[in-house]
Write a protein that holds these residues in place. Structure first.
Motif, PDB file in Angstrom:
ATOM      1  N   GLN A 113      -1.336 -13.526  -1.887  1.00  0.00           N
ATOM      2  CA  GLN A 113      -1.317 -13.998  -0.500  1.00  0.00           C
ATOM      3  C   GLN A 113      -2.736 -13.934   0.038  1.00  0.00           C
ATOM      4  N   VAL A 114      -3.196 -15.041   0.608  1.00  0.00           N
ATOM      5  CA  VAL A 114      -4.551 -15.131   1.142  1.00  0.00           C
ATOM      6  C   VAL A 114      -4.473 -15.370   2.648  1.00  0.00           C
ATOM      7  N   ILE A 115      -5.151 -14.513   3.415  1.00  0.00           N
ATOM      8  CA  ILE A 115      -5.122 -14.597   4.874  1.00  0.00           C
ATOM      9  C   ILE A 115      -6.510 -14.986   5.379  1.00  0.00           C
ATOM     10  N   ASP A 116      -6.577 -16.045   6.174  1.00  0.00           N
ATOM     11  CA  ASP A 116      -7.835 -16.499   6.774  1.00  0.00           C
ATOM     12  C   ASP A 116      -8.119 -15.620   7.988  1.00  0.00           C
ATOM     13  N   TYR A 117      -9.087 -14.719   7.859  1.00  0.00           N
ATOM     14  CA  TYR A 117      -9.339 -13.777   8.941  1.00  0.00           C
ATOM     15  C   TYR A 117      -9.981 -14.444  10.152  1.00  0.00           C
ATOM     16  N   THR A 118     -10.461 -15.674  10.000  1.00  0.00           N
ATOM     17  CA  THR A 118     -11.084 -16.361  11.145  1.00  0.00           C
ATOM     18  C   THR A 118     -10.047 -16.952  12.096  1.00  0.00           C
ATOM     19  N   THR A 119      -8.809 -17.111  11.635  1.00  0.00           N
ATOM     20  CA  THR A 119      -7.781 -17.728  12.482  1.00  0.00           C
ATOM     21  C   THR A 119      -6.528 -16.880  12.628  1.00  0.00           C
ATOM     22  N   ALA A 120      -6.343 -15.890  11.775  1.00  0.00           N
ATOM     23  CA  ALA A 120      -5.099 -15.115  11.790  1.00  0.00           C
ATOM     24  C   ALA A 120      -5.382 -13.627  11.905  1.00  0.00           C
ATOM     25  N   ASP A 121      -4.455 -12.912  12.519  1.00  0.00           N
ATOM     26  CA  ASP A 121      -4.494 -11.460  12.575  1.00  0.00           C
ATOM     27  C   ASP A 121      -3.792 -10.937  11.322  1.00  0.00           C
ATOM     28  N   PHE A 122      -4.536 -10.295  10.460  1.00  0.00           N
ATOM     29  CA  PHE A 122      -3.938  -9.874   9.182  1.00  0.00           C
ATOM     30  C   PHE A 122      -2.797  -8.892   9.392  1.00  0.00           C
ATOM     31  N   ARG A 123      -2.767  -8.192  10.518  1.00  0.00           N
ATOM     32  CA  ARG A 123      -1.685  -7.249  10.772  1.00  0.00           C
ATOM     33  C   ARG A 123      -0.345  -7.958  10.919  1.00  0.00           C
ATOM     34  N   ALA A 124      -0.389  -9.168  11.426  1.00  0.00           N
ATOM     35  CA  ALA A 124       0.847  -9.933  11.585  1.00  0.00           C
ATOM     36  C   ALA A 124       1.253 -10.643  10.303  1.00  0.00           C
ATOM     37  N   GLU A 125       0.292 -10.836   9.384  1.00  0.00           N
ATOM     38  CA  GLU A 125       0.545 -11.625   8.178  1.00  0.00           C
ATOM     39  C   GLU A 125       0.825 -10.775   6.943  1.00  0.00           C
ATOM     40  N   ALA A 126       0.286  -9.573   6.903  1.00  0.00           N
ATOM     41  CA  ALA A 126       0.286  -8.812   5.649  1.00  0.00           C
ATOM     42  C   ALA A 126       1.570  -8.036   5.387  1.00  0.00           C
ATOM     43  N   GLY A 127       2.362  -7.778   6.424  1.00  0.00           N
ATOM     44  CA  GLY A 127       3.548  -6.948   6.197  1.00  0.00           C
ATOM     45  C   GLY A 127       3.152  -5.492   6.003  1.00  0.00           C
ATOM     46  N   HIS A 128       3.743  -4.844   5.006  1.00  0.00           N
ATOM     47  CA  HIS A 128       3.464  -3.425   4.767  1.00  0.00           C
ATOM     48  C   HIS A 128       2.871  -3.246   3.377  1.00  0.00           C
ATOM     49  N   ALA A 129       1.800  -2.472   3.315  1.00  0.00           N
ATOM     50  CA  ALA A 129       1.092  -2.251   2.052  1.00  0.00           C
ATOM     51  C   ALA A 129       1.091  -0.772   1.701  1.00  0.00           C
ATOM     52  N   ASP A 130       1.039  -0.522   0.408  1.00  0.00           N
ATOM     53  CA  ASP A 130       0.907   0.853  -0.064  1.00  0.00           C
ATOM     54  C   ASP A 130      -0.533   1.336   0.016  1.00  0.00           C
ATOM     55  N   VAL A 131      -1.459   0.383  -0.185  1.00  0.00           N
ATOM     56  CA  VAL A 131      -2.883   0.720  -0.230  1.00  0.00           C
ATOM     57  C   VAL A 131      -3.666  -0.385   0.468  1.00  0.00           C
ATOM     58  N   VAL A 132      -4.730   0.004   1.163  1.00  0.00           N
ATOM     59  CA  VAL A 132      -5.716  -0.944   1.687  1.00  0.00           C
ATOM     60  C   VAL A 132      -7.078  -0.576   1.110  1.00  0.00           C
ATOM     61  N   ILE A 133      -7.751  -1.568   0.534  1.00  0.00           N
ATOM     62  CA  ILE A 133      -9.136  -1.394   0.072  1.00  0.00           C
ATOM     63  C   ILE A 133     -10.032  -2.071   1.099  1.00  0.00           C
ATOM     64  N   ASP A 134     -10.869  -1.290   1.770  1.00  0.00           N
ATOM     65  CA  ASP A 134     -11.657  -1.812   2.893  1.00  0.00           C
ATOM     66  C   ASP A 134     -13.158  -1.654   2.672  1.00  0.00           C
ATOM     67  N   PRO A 135     -13.854  -2.742   2.302  1.00  0.00           N
ATOM     68  CA  PRO A 135     -15.310  -2.681   2.179  1.00  0.00           C
ATOM     69  C   PRO A 135     -16.031  -3.001   3.484  1.00  0.00           C
ATOM     70  N   ILE A 136     -15.299  -3.157   4.597  1.00  0.00           N
ATOM     71  CA  ILE A 136     -15.889  -3.664   5.838  1.00  0.00           C
ATOM     72  C   ILE A 136     -16.083  -2.564   6.869  1.00  0.00           C
ATOM     73  N   GLY A 137     -15.028  -1.825   7.173  1.00  0.00           N
ATOM     74  CA  GLY A 137     -15.128  -0.732   8.133  1.00  0.00           C
ATOM     75  C   GLY A 137     -14.984  -1.196   9.570  1.00  0.00           C
ATOM     76  N   GLY A 138     -15.315  -0.304  10.526  1.00  0.00           N
ATOM     77  CA  GLY A 138     -15.286  -0.648  11.941  1.00  0.00           C
ATOM     78  C   GLY A 138     -13.886  -0.993  12.417  1.00  0.00           C
ATOM     79  N   ASP A 139     -13.771  -2.091  13.152  1.00  0.00           N
ATOM     80  CA  ASP A 139     -12.488  -2.513  13.691  1.00  0.00           C
ATOM     81  C   ASP A 139     -11.489  -2.835  12.574  1.00  0.00           C
ATOM     82  N   THR A 140     -12.007  -3.317  11.443  1.00  0.00           N
ATOM     83  CA  THR A 140     -11.120  -3.637  10.323  1.00  0.00           C
ATOM     84  C   THR A 140     -10.432  -2.387   9.809  1.00  0.00           C
ATOM     85  N   GLU A 141     -11.192  -1.286   9.729  1.00  0.00           N
ATOM     86  CA  GLU A 141     -10.584  -0.027   9.285  1.00  0.00           C
ATOM     87  C   GLU A 141      -9.465   0.400  10.216  1.00  0.00           C
TER      88      GLU A 141
END
Length: 302
Positions: free
Chosen positions: A189-217
């Motif tokens: 599943q690929v989410i366009d972060y420029t137009t969509a809120d990933f929180r509404a699209e991703a459902g529930h995950a066991d793990v998040v890998i975050d190389p970005i930080g800040g608000d994304t974290e």
């Protein structure tokens, strides 16, 4: 020899003629076939991480390289001239974006035979960091769901592949330009972060890998299942905030490990390149990476 060097914090590096290094005790001299630039190189040159990685000027840019052993220093065993290697130098020492680099033996691994040697440089930090996050910290396994931010980027692209190798379902956030790359690498599943809120699209995950930080974290905590794990690669996560949400958080601070590097080299990972440029244009490549929009790795070839 030619090398890309910083002369002061905040100054763009330039290609200069400098003496060829000599391998010291426990080191080998590598004739560089390719060097891979990383966001860390930009941060080091700007002085943003000088508390952790203080450099002495002038300083040759870069940590990630692949090439052929040209000479061995005193006391070196197990390596011989002609061996093809990948390596990550100490970030304080740098030295990768050059025609030759002296590398301590603990920082070396055999280069993968199936990958063009100059491209193998891309594995040294980005793929090894992804391995540390996905395999060692998250311990992803079949049947789990993982959200990887920046799945078309250097670390993110490798994280997508390693998660798929583990049998996990992979969701990723990308810009429109990176959607095809992330899908090719194995994202379900690929989410366009420029137009969509990933929180509404991703459902529930066991793990998040975050190389970005800040608000994304902070937002990533909303997609984790109770007891889930946030693996932060940019800055140390807010452990208290994670605990309040009933999830865990860990920070990956990448250090060179020859054993891990050897496993990464054997993992059969696809290397996505944004561009490959000659050493004469290395300063241009550095500025491009600093702009923050590279898709895949930026490689410099002497």
């Amino acid at each position: 020899m030619k090398a890309l060097r910083h002369t002061a914090y905040g100054e763009h590096p330039v290609v200069e003629e400098i003496p060829e290094p000599a391998p010291g005790p426990g080191e080998v001299l590598v004739r560089v076939a390719g060097a891979a630039l990383n966001p860390l190189d930009v941060k080091i040159g700007a002085g943003h991480v000088r508390d952790h990685f203080p450099i002495i000027f002038p300083s040759v840019v870069g940590t990630d390289l692949a090439g052929t052993v040209a000479r061995i220093g005193p006391g070196v065993t197990g390596w011989n001239p002609g061996d093809q290697v990948i390596a990550r130098t100490d970030p304080i020492s740098g030295g990768a974006v050059a025609e030759y680099a002296a590398v301590p033996v603990p920082n070396l691994a055999a280069a993968p035979a199936a990958v063009p040697l100059h491209l193998a440089a891309a594995l040294a930090t980005a793929a090894a960091t992804a391995w540390q996050a996905v395999v060692e910290v998250a311990e992803l396994r079949a049947g789990q769901t993982v959200l990887v931010h920046g799945g078309a980027g250097g670390v993110g692209g490798f994280a997508v592949q390693l998660a798929r190798q583990a049998g996990a379902r992979v969701i990723t956030t990308v810009s429109p330009a990176g959607a095809g790359i992330a899908t090719k690498l194995g994202a379900s599943q690929v989410i366009d972060y420029t137009t969509a809120d990933f929180r509404a699209e991703a459902g529930h995950a066991d793990v998040v890998i975050d190389p970005i930080g800040g608000d994304t974290e902070a937002a990533s905590l909303d997609v984790l299942r109770p007891g889930g794990l946030l693996v932060s690669l940019n800055t140390p996560p807010d452990l208290g905030r994670a605990a309040d949400r009933g999830v865990r958080a860990e920070f990956v601070f990448h250090r060179t490990d020859a054993g891990r590097l050897a496993k990464v080299a054997a993992a059969g990972l696809e290397i996505v390149t944004d561009r490959t440029v000659p050493l004469a244009r290395a300063a241009e490549a550095f500025r491009h990476l600093a702009g923050g929009h590279a898709k895949g790795k930026v490689i410099v070839r002497p």
